[in-house]
Design a protein around this motif. Structure first.
Motif, PDB file in Angstrom:
ATOM      1  N   UNK A 215      70.755   6.932  10.465  1.00 36.81           N
ATOM      2  CA  UNK A 215      70.156   8.475  10.421  1.00 36.81           C
ATOM      3  C   UNK A 215      69.656   8.783  11.832  1.00 36.81           C
ATOM      4  N   UNK A 216      69.273   7.739  12.574  1.00 35.41           N
ATOM      5  CA  UNK A 216      68.906   8.096  14.226  1.00 35.41           C
ATOM      6  C   UNK A 216      67.321   8.419  14.139  1.00 35.41           C
ATOM      7  N   UNK A 217      66.680   7.846  13.154  1.00 39.35           N
ATOM      8  CA  UNK A 217      65.029   8.027  13.023  1.00 39.35           C
ATOM      9  C   UNK A 217      64.531   6.876  14.051  1.00 39.35           C
ATOM     10  N   UNK A 218      65.211   5.748  13.861  1.00 43.25           N
ATOM     11  CA  UNK A 218      64.612   4.555  14.997  1.00 43.25           C
ATOM     12  C   UNK A 218      65.742   4.073  15.854  1.00 43.25           C
ATOM     13  N   UNK A 219      65.470   3.540  16.875  1.00 39.23           N
ATOM     14  CA  UNK A 219      66.761   2.964  17.770  1.00 39.23           C
ATOM     15  C   UNK A 219      65.858   1.349  18.215  1.00 39.23           C
TER      16      UNK A 219
END
Length: 77
Positions: A55-59
């Motif tokens: 979901x793009x919360x972390x990378x």
């Protein structure tokens, strides 16, 4: 400069920014401790990482000295 040296330099800069409160960095276990209550403890640490990446919360930003993967939180999420 080798790729490893560049990665180490980038991580040092991220850790410096973290100390200034500009970024939030987590290991998988730290992410679990911080976020598991939000999911009623229904997801394990691996599932939380997978969900966060999807979901793009972390990378992923690299690995620390103990070879744990380090994740940066997307503060615009």
């Amino acid at each position: 400069m080798t790729n490893q040296e560049i990665e180490n330099k980038n991580l040092k800069e991220l850790f410096r920014k973290q100390s200034l409160g500009q970024v939030i960095l987590y290991t998988k276990q730290e992410l679990f401790i911080a976020q598991a209550p939000s999911f009623n403890f229904e997801l394990n640490a691996d599932q939380l990482v997978t969900k966060g990446l999807e979901v793009g919360f972390i990378t992923v930003v690299g690995k620390d000295q103990s070879f744990q993967t380090i994740y940066e939180v997307n503060q615009n999420y």
